[in-house]
Design an enzyme around this catalytic site. Sequence first.
Site, PDB file in Angstrom:
ATOM      1  N   HIS A  35      -0.657   0.178  -9.939  1.00  0.00           N
ATOM      2  CA  HIS A  35      -1.365  -0.738  -9.027  1.00  0.00           C
ATOM      3  C   HIS A  35      -1.906  -1.960  -9.792  1.00  0.00           C
ATOM      4  CE1 HIS A  35      -3.707  -0.971  -4.998  1.00  0.00           C
ATOM      5  NE2 HIS A  35      -3.458  -2.172  -5.463  1.00  0.00           N
ATOM      6  N   ARG A  52       0.841  -1.200   0.000  1.00  0.00           N
ATOM      7  CA  ARG A  52       0.000   0.000   0.000  1.00  0.00           C
ATOM      8  C   ARG A  52       0.874   1.246   0.000  1.00  0.00           C
ATOM      9  NH1 ARG A  52      -3.366  -2.702  -1.708  1.00  0.00           N
ATOM     10  NH2 ARG A  52      -5.396  -3.267  -0.847  1.00  0.00           N
TER      11      ARG A  52
END
Length: 312
Positions: free
Chosen positions: A275, A227
């Site tokens: 991502h 993250r």
Amino acid sequence: MSILLVGEFGAEEYARWRENLAACLAGDEILRLATDKYDPASIEIALVANPPAGSLVGLRNLRLIQSLWAGVDRLLSDATVPAHVPIVRLIDPNLTQAMTECALACVMFLHRQFPAYAEQQATREWKKRPQTLARQRRVGILGFGQLGQAVAAALASLNFDVEAWSARSHSFEGIRTRTGQSGLAALLERSDILINLLPLTAETADILNANLFRQLPRGASIVNLARGGHLDEGSLLDALASGHLAHAILDVFREEPLPRDHPFWSHPRITALPHVAAETDMKTAAKIAADNIREFRGSRMPAPLVDRAKGY
Ligand code: NDP
């Protein structure tokens, strides 16, 4: 009683989820999309994928939340998600496989010094760097859960010298595992490549910071596949500028999409990915969610449940 699907989806994605879920759910299940008209009191199960904050407000008969995403940090940061309703994580072998492939690609790219050769190519420099074999390359993995274990096993099978760090101690053939602050320090000082696969929690936020970078050997590289909130971005830029860190591969960012004027885009020692390390596979995730719902209907609680106190 019905099932509600709620996520950060556009109309087309909602429609594909509906199709995939309808193919797997038992025939008597009623599926509502957040965009449908429905009675909130009729919702017993929520299938969620990064739902906008407040999405579950008013569902007074909610009894189960099934995440369609591996990470649940966004969900847990929403104070309106009812604390008494169990949350089931998504464990999908396809997602684990995708993450393993991505981590292997990152490690091989760094191990075979492709960033340095790219810099040489830019100046047309023909120079051979010393060859290092996998067994001489020390890889540290932060997080030894579903994904960390699969990545560690794959790297160890290629002879990389792998160590991993987790909260509880684990025993795993061929991989030294460490815990606690002293274990972290011991792992860092011998990690030529550090891969982050921790969940984002109050304890792990900003863990990739100046203090951690200092403990890595000079010339180490980092790979953040977990993250954006794990990384102190300014400290990374400083560590790259000083030469202490050689390269960073980043798949996740504090702000996504990464703003167009962000310095990471054009940094020669940063590889930025949008991502994509391991995306939810709609087909397999729908099947896993439907199987978990069958279990729940049969009065068995599906696993694994999120531990709210730990935050993952
Ligand atoms: P798991 O919950 O299975 O594993 C988490 C690991 O981190 C466990 O080993 C746990 O320790 C360890 N851990 C948690 N807190 C601490 C702490 N404070 N100190 C030390 N170790 C800690 O998660 P997954 O492997 O399934 O996923 C990891 C993360 O990967 C997700 O949370 C998500 O953020 C990210 N992800 C990123 C994707 C992408 O496309 N970039 C896709 C999917 C996931 P213990 O074993 O003791 O519990």
